[in-house]
Design an enzyme around this catalytic site. Structure first.
Site, PDB file in Angstrom:
ATOM      1  N   CYS A 160       0.858  -1.188   0.000  1.00 45.24           N
ATOM      2  CA  CYS A 160       0.000   0.000   0.000  1.00 45.24           C
ATOM      3  C   CYS A 160       0.892   1.235   0.000  1.00 45.24           C
ATOM      4  CB  CYS A 160      -0.919  -0.029   1.223  1.00 45.24           C
ATOM      5  SG  CYS A 160      -2.200   1.225   1.205  1.00 45.24           S
ATOM      6  N   CYS A 354      -8.480   5.366  -7.175  1.00 40.99           N
ATOM      7  CA  CYS A 354      -7.847   5.877  -5.962  1.00 40.99           C
ATOM      8  C   CYS A 354      -7.696   7.391  -6.003  1.00 40.99           C
ATOM      9  CB  CYS A 354      -6.472   5.228  -5.789  1.00 40.99           C
ATOM     10  SG  CYS A 354      -5.657   5.656  -4.238  1.00 40.99           S
TER      11      CYS A 354
END
Length: 424
Positions: A160, A354
């Site tokens: 991440c 995102c």
């Protein structure tokens, strides 16, 4: 009557509980089990770390929210999953039996893979939890009195990377507002093979755009970085070349450091025989169901997704919020189908959408699907992303409070992104 138990009350677990309750008849029971009694909006943690948000703004006590929807809640850590017996075990209460288990625990933060790392007895911070972000904020206030070098980045096996970039740019913006940026050299240290890889093999023009942003904000970087250990004020990094051979050894000084750790599966999940891969992530089929146990489903960061490509320093593939929501919806439809005597047939899209805040601007990317080759491969930046992320925070927190979407914020987010057509 069927009893559906959802393990975890985060970005996957809470939407799963709401959707499951809405989809199943009142004769079926839904229970959420969580090690903590609150929901935390993890994407806001970089803001918490610099004091732009307070803890109470990004967490919700979940018991009253679930009770209003007729959902039971057990605020206890699970010590064991008895998959053969279809029950959860606890240290301080009776076991809980289930007909279906939905695992949405999120990850275990594996700081111990790098000696000296982590906020608990180590020398680096994290923004993976609101508690960790608060620890950064507490030290940051002292740091501001006597600033020095900062290291931001991600450890080997991290998956991440977005929050690391966000933290670097948000910190930069905060220091500039305080007229202290000139006293704080910032180094971005990442296991990615290049800036903008993001665990996705890059998205659109992410490499050149993020490199340009780092240069424009006067940040240096080290890629292919294998962080080997951390000591007080010093990060030890072996930088590899594209063939995986040692290129250079670094000792990076810092006064504060935020390094995202590698993820693993939480202990109770990883311990179940045949449920997980060696890292403890749940092995699932096309319908989000365990390959070993047909009454166990899983969504979110805790599922096993292979890396999009081999990299010199190992990296994982991220699971973004939009992807998690589609996983949750697929699980709800598939369990509802089974209870109705139908064959489960719903698949998650696994598309990556995102929003990354950069303090006063931001970057957005769309990867459809997440794993290349893609139908859409798009990366853009602008102030509209910063505003869209604020709107999304408000939209999602309201959704968790009420169990319903807020059409005003939802419309703004989708309009700002300009991806309504792409997301369909």
């Amino acid at each position: 009557m069927a009893h559906v138990v959802i393990l975890g009350a985060g970005l996957g677990g809470m939407p799963a509980a709401y959707e499951m309750r809405a989809a199943l008849g009142s004769e079926h029971r839904v229970t959420v089990v969580s090690a903590v009694d609150y929901f935390q909006f993890v994407p806001s943690n970089p803001w918490v770390a610099v004091g732009w948000r307070q803890r109470e703004e990004v967490i919700l006590q979940v018991a009253p929210l679930l009770a209003r929807k007729g959902i039971d809640f057990v605020p206890r850590p699970v010590t064991k999953i008895d998959a053969e017996g279809s029950r959860l075990e606890f240290a301080d209460r009776e076991p809980l039996a289930y007909d279906y288990l939905v695992i949405t625990t999120g990850p275990k933060l594996s700081f111990d893979e790098v000696p000296g790392a982590g906020p608990h007895g180590g020398h680096t911070h994290s923004v993976c939890t609101v508690d960790h972000a608060q620890r950064f904020w507490a030290e940051y206030q002292t740091f501001l009195q006597d600033p020095g070098p900062v290291v931001i980045g991600a450890m080997p096996m991290a998956s991440c990377f977005g929050p690391a970039y966000e933290m670097a740019f948000i910190l930069d913006a905060d220091l500039r507002k305080r007229k202290l940026r000139h006293k704080v050299p910032i180094t971005f240290v990442t296991s990615e093979p290049y800036i903008g890889h993001l665990g996705l093999g890059g998205v659109g023009d992410s490499k050149s755009m993020l490199e340009s942003e780092l240069r424009g904000h006067d940040m240096k970087w080290i890629t292919n970085a294998k962080t080997t250990r951390v000591e007080a004020g010093k990060l030890f990094v072996t930088q590899l070349d594209d063939l995986g051979q040692v290129f250079k050894e670094h000792e990076v000084p810092f006064k504060m450091a935020m390094m995202l750790p590698a993820f693993k599966g939480v202990d109770a999940v990883a311990a179940v025989a045949n449920l997980c891969n060696p890292r403890g992530f749940v092995l699932i089929d096309d319908y989000q169901r365990s390959k070993a146990y047909k009454n166990i489903f899983s969504a979110g960061v805790c599922v096993a997704i292979p890396p999009v490509e081999v990299t010199p320093v190992p990296t994982g593939a991220p699971k973004t919020g939009y992807m998690i929501e589609t996983m949750v919806s697929a699980i709800v439809h598939n369990i509802a189908d089974e209870l109705a005597g139908r064959t489960p047939c719903t698949k998650a899209t696994w598309n990556a959408i995102c929003l990354a805040d950069m303090g006063d601007t931001g970057a957005a990317f769309v990867a459809l699907p997440q794993i290349p080759p893609r139908n859409v491969n798009w990366f853009k930046k602008g102030k509209w992303v910063h505003l869209a992320k604020i709107a999304f925070e408000k939209y999602f927190m309201r959704k968790m409070k009420t169990g319903n979407s807020d059409p005003v914020y939802e419309k703004y987010v989708l309009k700002a992104l300009g991806i309504v057509r792409l997301a369909k």
